[in-house]
Design a protein around this motif. Structure first.
Motif: not given
Length: 94
Positions: A75-85
Motif C-alpha cells: 500500500v505504501r509503495m502504491q501510494l508513492w508510485l501514484a503520488e510521485w509518478f
C-alpha cells in the motif's frame, strides 16, 4: 550530485538489467518490482494459510506476518508510485 545506480545486475523480480538505471527511473523501477515481489509473497502466504498446509505453527505465524506486513508495504509503495509518478496500481504479471 553523484549518479545513483543500483548496481546489482539482473533482478529476479523484474528480470531486467538495473545497473544503468538512476534517479527517478531507478526509484520507480525499484518500487514497481518490490510491489510485485511483495504481492507474490502475500499470495503465497495467504494460500498456505487458507489451505492449512503448514506442519509447524511457527511457519503459519511467519506466513501471517509476511501477509500482513508486506500488504502494508505494498500500500505504501502504491501510494508513492501514484503520488510521485502518476502510476496506477502495479499488478503481478503471470
Amino acid at each position: 550530485m553523484p549518479r545513483r545506480t543500483l548496481g546489482l545486475g539482473t533482478t529476479s523480480v523484474g528480470s531486467r538489467d538495473e545497473a544503468e538505471l538512476s534517479g527517478d527511473r531507478l526509484d520507480r523501477t525499484f518500487l514497481e518490482d518490490m510491489a510485485r515481489h511483495h504481492m507474490v509473497a502475500v499470495m503465497m502466504s495467504q494460500q498456505l494459510l487458507i489451505r492449512g498446509l503448514t506442519e509447524h505453527r511457527h511457519v503459519a505465524a511467519l506466513a501471517r506476518a509476511i501477509r500482513d506486513g508486506q500488504h502494508a508495504e505494498i500500500v505504501r509503495m502504491q501510494l508513492w508510485l501514484a503520488e510521485w509518478f502518476g502510476a496506477g496500481w502495479v499488478m503481478v504479471r503471470a
